[in-house]
Scaffold this motif. Sequence first.
Motif, short mmCIF file in Angstrom:
data_model
loop_
_atom_site.label_atom_id
_atom_site.label_comp_id
_atom_site.label_asym_id
_atom_site.label_seq_id
_atom_site.Cartn_x
_atom_site.Cartn_y
_atom_site.Cartn_z
N TYR A 1 4.21 1.75 -0.80
CA TYR A 1 5.05 1.95 -1.99
C TYR A 1 4.21 2.06 -3.26
O TYR A 1 4.56 2.81 -4.17
CB TYR A 1 6.11 0.85 -2.08
CG TYR A 1 7.20 1.06 -1.07
CD1 TYR A 1 8.26 1.92 -1.32
CD2 TYR A 1 7.14 0.45 0.18
CE1 TYR A 1 9.24 2.15 -0.36
CE2 TYR A 1 8.13 0.68 1.15
CZ TYR A 1 9.16 1.53 0.86
OH TYR A 1 10.13 1.77 1.81
N GLY A 2 3.11 1.34 -3.33
CA GLY A 2 2.27 1.36 -4.52
C GLY A 2 1.32 2.54 -4.57
O GLY A 2 1.17 3.18 -5.61
N GLN A 3 0.66 2.86 -3.44
CA GLN A 3 -0.35 3.91 -3.44
C GLN A 3 0.21 5.26 -2.99
O GLN A 3 0.07 6.26 -3.70
CB GLN A 3 -1.53 3.51 -2.56
CG GLN A 3 -2.28 2.31 -3.14
CD GLN A 3 -3.35 1.79 -2.20
OE1 GLN A 3 -3.72 2.45 -1.24
NE2 GLN A 3 -3.83 0.59 -2.47
N THR A 4 0.87 5.30 -1.85
CA THR A 4 1.38 6.58 -1.34
C THR A 4 2.48 7.13 -2.24
O THR A 4 2.45 8.31 -2.62
CB THR A 4 1.90 6.43 0.10
OG1 THR A 4 0.84 5.92 0.92
CG2 THR A 4 2.36 7.76 0.66
N LEU A 5 3.45 6.29 -2.59
CA LEU A 5 4.56 6.76 -3.42
C LEU A 5 4.33 6.56 -4.92
O LEU A 5 5.13 7.01 -5.74
CB LEU A 5 5.87 6.07 -3.00
CG LEU A 5 6.31 6.31 -1.56
CD1 LEU A 5 7.69 5.68 -1.33
CD2 LEU A 5 6.33 7.78 -1.19
N GLU A 6 3.26 5.86 -5.28
CA GLU A 6 2.87 5.62 -6.68
C GLU A 6 3.96 4.94 -7.50
O GLU A 6 4.19 5.27 -8.65
CB GLU A 6 2.42 6.91 -7.35
CG GLU A 6 1.18 7.51 -6.74
CD GLU A 6 0.69 8.77 -7.45
OE1 GLU A 6 1.38 9.29 -8.35
OE2 GLU A 6 -0.40 9.23 -7.10
N LEU A 7 4.62 3.95 -6.90
CA LEU A 7 5.59 3.15 -7.63
C LEU A 7 4.90 1.91 -8.17
O LEU A 7 3.86 1.49 -7.65
CB LEU A 7 6.75 2.74 -6.71
CG LEU A 7 7.61 3.89 -6.20
CD1 LEU A 7 8.55 3.40 -5.11
CD2 LEU A 7 8.40 4.51 -7.34
N GLU A 8 5.48 1.33 -9.20
CA GLU A 8 4.93 0.08 -9.76
C GLU A 8 5.39 -1.08 -8.87
O GLU A 8 6.59 -1.35 -8.76
CB GLU A 8 5.44 -0.12 -11.19
CG GLU A 8 4.85 -1.33 -11.86
CD GLU A 8 5.37 -1.55 -13.26
OE1 GLU A 8 5.37 -2.71 -13.70
OE2 GLU A 8 5.79 -0.55 -13.91
N GLU B 1 3.54 17.71 -1.78
CA GLU B 1 2.65 16.62 -2.21
C GLU B 1 2.77 15.43 -1.25
O GLU B 1 1.75 14.82 -0.89
CB GLU B 1 2.98 16.20 -3.64
CG GLU B 1 2.10 15.09 -4.17
CD GLU B 1 0.60 15.40 -4.19
OE1 GLU B 1 -0.20 14.47 -3.97
OE2 GLU B 1 0.22 16.57 -4.43
N THR C 1 7.52 18.63 -4.41
CA THR C 1 7.42 17.20 -4.12
C THR C 1 7.16 16.98 -2.64
O THR C 1 6.30 16.16 -2.26
CB THR C 1 8.71 16.46 -4.55
OG1 THR C 1 8.91 16.67 -5.95
CG2 THR C 1 8.62 14.98 -4.24
N ARG D 1 0.06 13.47 1.58
CA ARG D 1 -0.16 12.02 1.63
C ARG D 1 0.23 11.43 2.99
O ARG D 1 0.31 10.22 3.14
CB ARG D 1 0.64 11.34 0.52
CG ARG D 1 0.19 11.77 -0.86
CD ARG D 1 1.11 11.26 -1.93
NE ARG D 1 0.72 11.80 -3.21
CZ ARG D 1 0.76 11.13 -4.34
NH1 ARG D 1 1.19 9.89 -4.36
NH2 ARG D 1 0.38 11.70 -5.46
N GLU E 1 0.83 -1.21 0.00
CA GLU E 1 0.00 0.00 0.00
C GLU E 1 0.87 1.26 0.00
O GLU E 1 0.63 2.19 -0.78
CB GLU E 1 -0.92 0.02 1.22
CG GLU E 1 -2.02 -1.02 1.16
CD GLU E 1 -2.81 -1.09 2.46
OE1 GLU E 1 -2.65 -0.22 3.33
OE2 GLU E 1 -3.59 -2.05 2.60
#
Length: 129
Positions: free
Chosen positions: A23-30, A79, A76, A83, A21
């Motif tokens: 790394y994928g959602q907060t930081l928007e990494l794949e 933003e 950055t 979050r 959650e």
Amino acid sequence: MFRNSKAFFSFSVNDIKKAKEFYGQTLELEVSEDKEMGILDVKVAGGGRAIIYPKSNHSAASFTVLNFPVSDLETTMDELKKRGIRFEQYDLPDIKTDEKGIASGGGGPRIAWFKDPFGNILSVLEERK
């Protein structure tokens, strides 16, 4: 010897679901999950990747495990604050941050550090123009 090796870096967490959650959602990494191995494969720009693995006796790294170069540090940071990210404050002999959490000087880039939910240290740093 390792010039053509596709090296990667890795670090531990104690909750893979929460890491996915963050790394994928907060930081928007794949982020992809290898459920068989119980790890996360995190893709970063430029072809790099991090392997995040579970460790029941996880202890946060005392050094920066992941750095994100950005063109506009303060935008950055704003933003990331939206979050829920809190930036670290340092007042050490070799590292001092201002009230925003930005360290500058010493010939290096402007940089700010924050932690993932597991205490691992990450940074955003301003690319030099």
